[in-house]
Enzyme design. Structure first.
Site, PDB file in Angstrom:
ATOM      1  N   GLU A  58      14.420  -3.730   9.589  1.00  0.00           N
ATOM      2  CA  GLU A  58      15.333  -3.124   8.612  1.00  0.00           C
ATOM      3  C   GLU A  58      16.782  -3.302   9.070  1.00  0.00           C
ATOM      4  O   GLU A  58      17.649  -3.707   8.294  1.00  0.00           O
ATOM      5  CB  GLU A  58      15.025  -1.624   8.434  1.00  0.00           C
ATOM      6  N   ASP A 102       0.793  -1.229   0.000  1.00  0.00           N
ATOM      7  CA  ASP A 102       0.000   0.000   0.000  1.00  0.00           C
ATOM      8  C   ASP A 102       0.831   1.288   0.000  1.00  0.00           C
ATOM      9  O   ASP A 102       0.285   2.379   0.118  1.00  0.00           O
ATOM     10  CB  ASP A 102      -1.008   0.004   1.169  1.00  0.00           C
TER      11      ASP A 102
END
Ligand SMILES: *[C@@H]1O[C@H](CO)[C@@H](O)[C@H](O)[C@H]1NC(C)=O
Ligand SMILES: *[C@@H]1O[C@H](CO)[C@@H](O)[C@H](O)[C@H]1NC(C)=O
Length: 272
Positions: A219, A134
């Site tokens: 990350e 998204d």
């Protein structure tokens, strides 16, 4: 007379010149976009928007991994109709009690598929980009990431409670980060703010995401295997341009037909 003959010979040019100058096709590295996805009301809308951006990206290979025990028809048909080069995978998440991380198993399955694929095609060059279904991607971000040697980084718009979250650049090198949310993370950047040379996943077969890390550390978890902070390559004009936004699709609220006085006609046969 002789003078004119000589002049004629030297002046005569071929009537037409060869037009077939060989075209030089520059090598552009393949981008492998890794997108975990899960069933929800706005899934098809989000995937449609993303796939139609990706149709404009050259040499792109989309790896879509469903959080599901079987592949769904919705995603299968969407990929088939997309005209994209794609790989459709699935793995169901078995969440641990305290883990809120999403996409861990899905991205790891994609990385394992990618390693096998790169070795099979005898070309380990390329770029790996972890893409949410998204987010909003400018085509410019794909041009930027093809330049990377190891790991490229760039700003991400509207994320982490900020207008823009970005690496700080001094003399063309990453010297820090502006993040305010958990700034003590080893790499305080969003998943959309970096891409990794695919070769590094062959060089580091152990590199993967982990469910054991705190929220916001995925990350840092993947980057720690493949790069140091000093080696990060600032892109997007030394991290001064925003080419990707961490947009979120609002969860739609649908009225419960059973609670309505005049229930609507059944629509279960229509894929939305
Ligand atoms: C990735 O690394 C390989 C091997 O070092 C290199 O040849 C390639 O140019 C790098 N960049 C990309 C985008 O593949
Ligand atoms: C980034 O900054 C370095 C050092 O100041 C400079 O040499 C380089 O041209 C800049 N790159 C871009 C794309 O602006």
């Amino acid at each position: 007379m002789l003078f004119f003959v000589v002049l004629f010979l030297f002046n005569s040019r071929p009537a037409f010149q060869c037009q077939f100058t060989p075209e030089i096709i520059p090598y552009i590295p393949t981008i492998y976009g890794i997108t975990p996805t899960y069933a929800r009301l706005a899934q098809k809308a989000d995937l449609t928007r993303l796939s139609q951006t990706l149709m404009l990206v050259k040499n792109f290979h989309w790896i879509v991994i469903e959080d599901s025990s079987t592949k769904t028809k919705l995603v299968e048909n969407l990929l088939k109709e997309s005209m994209l080069k794609y790989t459709h995978l699935n793995v169901k998440t078995h969440k641990l009690k305290h883990s809120t991380a999403s996409g861990v198993e899905q991205r790891n399955v994609a990385l394992n598929w990618l390693r096998e694929h790169l070795l099979k095609i005898h070309d380990t060059k390329g770029v790996v980009y972890f893409m949410d279904d998204d987010n909003t991607y400018s085509l410019k971000v794909f041009d930027e990431m093809r330049k990377i040697k190891k790991v490229g980084v760039w700003p991400v718009g509207i994320v982490g409670g900020m207008r823009v979250e970005m690496p700080l650049v001094t003399d063309g090198k990453v010297s820090g980060f502006n993040a305010v949310w958990k700034p003590f993370r080893p790499f305080p950047i969003d998943m959309a703010g970096f891409a990794i040379n695919a070769t590094l996943f062959i060089d580091h077969p152990e590199a993967k995401f982990s469910r054991k890390v705190q929220s916001g550390y995925q990350e840092s978890e993947i980057l720690k295997y493949v790069v140091t902070k000093e080696e990060l390559e600032p892109l997007a004009e030394n991290c001064t341009k925003v080419y990707v936004w961490h947009t979120r699709t609002q969860t739609p609220s649908i009225l419960n037909p059973k609670k309505l006085k005049h229930p609507p006609l059944p629509d279960g046969h229509i894929e939305v």
